[in-house]
Design an enzyme around this catalytic site. Structure first.
Site, PDB file in Angstrom:
ATOM      1  N   CYS A   1       7.600  -1.755  -0.805  1.00 57.02           N
ATOM      2  CA  CYS A   1       8.288  -1.428  -2.036  1.00 57.02           C
ATOM      3  C   CYS A   1       9.081  -2.805  -2.330  1.00 57.02           C
ATOM      4  O   CYS A   1      10.178  -3.103  -1.404  1.00 57.02           O
ATOM      5  CB  CYS A   1       9.153  -0.363  -1.884  1.00 57.02           C
ATOM      6  SG  CYS A   1      10.052  -0.001  -3.406  1.00 57.02           S
TER       7      CYS A   1
ATOM      8  N   ASN B   1      11.362  -3.733  -4.665  1.00 57.52           N
ATOM      9  CA  ASN B   1      12.772  -3.661  -5.250  1.00 57.52           C
ATOM     10  C   ASN B   1      13.503  -2.839  -4.082  1.00 57.52           C
ATOM     11  O   ASN B   1      14.619  -2.997  -3.883  1.00 57.52           O
ATOM     12  CB  ASN B   1      12.651  -2.585  -6.417  1.00 57.52           C
ATOM     13  CG  ASN B   1      12.113  -3.480  -7.496  1.00 57.52           C
ATOM     14  OD1 ASN B   1      12.334  -4.483  -7.970  1.00 57.52           O
ATOM     15  ND2 ASN B   1      11.413  -2.681  -8.386  1.00 57.52           N
TER      16      ASN B   1
ATOM     17  N   HIS C   1      -2.840  -2.745  -5.837  1.00 53.61           N
ATOM     18  CA  HIS C   1      -2.504  -2.959  -7.508  1.00 53.61           C
ATOM     19  C   HIS C   1      -3.478  -3.181  -8.184  1.00 53.61           C
ATOM     20  O   HIS C   1      -4.405  -4.255  -7.735  1.00 53.61           O
ATOM     21  CB  HIS C   1      -1.542  -4.156  -7.558  1.00 53.61           C
ATOM     22  CG  HIS C   1      -0.052  -3.964  -6.815  1.00 53.61           C
ATOM     23  ND1 HIS C   1       0.935  -3.076  -7.615  1.00 53.61           N
ATOM     24  CD2 HIS C   1       0.406  -4.027  -5.557  1.00 53.61           C
ATOM     25  CE1 HIS C   1       2.078  -3.030  -6.667  1.00 53.61           C
ATOM     26  NE2 HIS C   1       1.676  -3.320  -5.403  1.00 53.61           N
TER      27      HIS C   1
ATOM     28  N   GLU D   1       3.303   3.415 -11.647  1.00 54.62           N
ATOM     29  CA  GLU D   1       3.273   3.463 -10.384  1.00 54.62           C
ATOM     30  C   GLU D   1       2.625   4.471  -9.818  1.00 54.62           C
ATOM     31  O   GLU D   1       2.676   5.747 -10.213  1.00 54.62           O
ATOM     32  CB  GLU D   1       4.630   3.430  -9.677  1.00 54.62           C
ATOM     33  CG  GLU D   1       5.139   2.100  -9.858  1.00 54.62           C
ATOM     34  CD  GLU D   1       6.624   2.037  -8.841  1.00 54.62           C
ATOM     35  OE1 GLU D   1       6.620   2.452  -7.737  1.00 54.62           O
ATOM     36  OE2 GLU D   1       7.622   1.435  -9.438  1.00 54.62           O
TER      37      GLU D   1
ATOM     38  N   CYS E   1       8.827  -2.727 -10.923  1.00 51.74           N
ATOM     39  CA  CYS E   1       7.898  -2.857  -9.469  1.00 51.74           C
ATOM     40  C   CYS E   1       7.897  -4.125  -9.014  1.00 51.74           C
ATOM     41  O   CYS E   1       7.126  -5.062  -9.555  1.00 51.74           O
ATOM     42  CB  CYS E   1       6.503  -2.225  -9.797  1.00 51.74           C
ATOM     43  SG  CYS E   1       5.550  -2.104  -8.391  1.00 51.74           S
TER      44      CYS E   1
ATOM     45  N   GLY F   1       4.523  -4.897  -7.567  1.00 52.48           N
ATOM     46  CA  GLY F   1       3.584  -5.019  -8.696  1.00 52.48           C
ATOM     47  C   GLY F   1       3.741  -6.507  -9.378  1.00 52.48           C
ATOM     48  O   GLY F   1       2.904  -7.172  -9.827  1.00 52.48           O
TER      49      GLY F   1
HETATM   50  N1  LIG Z   1       8.766   0.316  -6.698  1.00 49.50           N
HETATM   51  C1  LIG Z   1       7.883  -0.396  -5.573  1.00 49.50           C
HETATM   52  C2  LIG Z   1       6.782   0.038  -4.996  1.00 49.50           C
HETATM   53  C3  LIG Z   1       6.728   1.705  -4.753  1.00 49.50           C
HETATM   54  C4  LIG Z   1       5.487   2.129  -3.932  1.00 49.50           C
HETATM   55  C5  LIG Z   1       4.306   2.230  -4.986  1.00 49.50           C
HETATM   56  N2  LIG Z   1       4.559   3.381  -5.870  1.00 49.50           N
HETATM   57  C6  LIG Z   1       3.072   2.515  -4.063  1.00 49.50           C
HETATM   58  O1  LIG Z   1       2.735   3.823  -4.011  1.00 49.50           O
HETATM   59  O2  LIG Z   1       2.448   1.712  -3.495  1.00 49.50           O
HETATM   60  C7  LIG Z   1       8.130  -1.948  -5.686  1.00 49.50           C
HETATM   61  O3  LIG Z   1       9.256  -2.204  -6.348  1.00 49.50           O
HETATM   62  O4  LIG Z   1       7.370  -2.566  -5.207  1.00 49.50           O
END
Ligand SMILES: N[C@@H](CCC[C@H](N)C(=O)O)C(=O)O
Length: 288
Positions: free
Chosen positions: A73, A75, A167, A216, A225, A228
């Site tokens: 993650c 952030n 992603h 997400e 993200c 992302g």
């Molecule tokens: N918001 C995050 C990523 C959080 C995890 C993502 N939803 C997953 O399941 O891989 C970021 O800032 O990278």
């Protein structure tokens, strides 16, 4: 349970300092669902634990809003670095943080007046581009670029990248018309992604600027993200829209990140993190 609510560009998480609070492993997933609820919890995109690590200065674990555990993650990493420095879990402005997706290095940048952490740079490591590492099925292409993905009646062209978590990036002409709420959830759970996927739409402004929106995995639409945005810049280079070694300004719904896929293959992310509040959470079933 003592907690701190923080956000990175509006991507908001409940942080629990496991050095001080020992949470039971079997409760973590349901606790993430509980605290994230905007009506009966605190309201967040998920739960992040800050813990001791045998291999790094700290360990971060992240649970999405739906209780699923993710491996990384972006952030969250910036928030963890700010928290750890300001609350003296580390003594240096540079630190290593273990995630389930690997160890990353972060550096905090201080406000000259207050000494508070304003910006954080994270070396997110190398993107993983082999289909099996993302993972994405039914393709042998490495990298997975402009790969047709059939979603209902539509065929979208995806670029797939792992930043420790998966992603799928789609380039669009107009970010305002991106099918975030319609295609987003269908792509997230598409059969070609055995671990589901985070879905990003990107409109290129120039080789060094892009607009970005995300659906997400496990949390739905969020304001930002970090992983992302790193995946989006990697995808832009792979498609020839940007260049390796050049910083890209990424406009997310919650604000801007500066991302570079460097010549050494590492992806660097720079951006802010903020503390919203500290609090005490009363778990469901233990409330009056
Ligand atoms: N918001 C995050 C990523 C959080 C995890 C993502 N939803 C997953 O399941 O891989 C970021 O800032 O990278």
């Amino acid at each position: 349970m003592n907690f701190t609510k923080m956000h990175g560009l509006g991507n908001q998480y409940i942080f629990v300092n496991q050095f001080a609070e020992a949470l039971a492993e079997e409760d973590l997933s349901s606790l993430a669902v509980e605290v994230s609820d905007i009506y009966t919890g605190v309201g967040s995109d998920g739960l992040i634990l800050i813990d001791a690590s045998a291999e790094a200065d700290l360990k971060m674990r992240i649970f999405n809003k739906d209780g699923s555990e993710a491996k990384n993650c972006g952030n969250g990493l910036r928030c963890v670095a700010k928290y750890a420095y300001e609350r003296k879990l580390v003594s240096s402005r540079q630190m290593s943080i273990e995630t389930l997706g690997g160890i990353v290095r972060a550096e905090v940048h201080l406000h000259p007046g207050t000494g508070n952490v304003q910006q954080i740079t994270v070396d997110m490591g190398s993107p993983r581009l082999a289909p099996a590492d993302i993972p994405v099925l039914e393709t042998e292409k490495k990298p997975v670029v402009q790969e047709p993905l059939i979603v209902g009646e539509e065929t979208y062209l995806m670029t797939a990248v792992s930043m420790g978590n998966p992603h799928a990036v789609f380039f669009v002409e107009d970010i305002q018309q991106a099918p975030l709420t319609t295609a987003g959830p269908l792509i997230e759970k598409h059969a070609r992604f055995p671990e589901s996927v985070n879905v990003e739409f990107v409109e290129m402004v120039s080789p060094t600027e892009m607009h970005f929106r995300v659906w997400e995995r496990g949390s739905g639409i969020t304001q930002a993200c970090g992983t992302g945005a790193c995946a989006a810049v990697t995808a832009a280079v792979l498609n020839g829209f940007s260049e390796k070694g050049k910083e890209v300004l990424v406009h997310l719904a919650g604000g801007d990140l500066r991302i570079t896929w460097d010549d050494d293959d590492h992806v660097w992310m720079k951006g802010p993190a903020e503390t919203i509040c500290d609090g005490i959470y009363f778990p469901k079933g233990k409330r009056e």
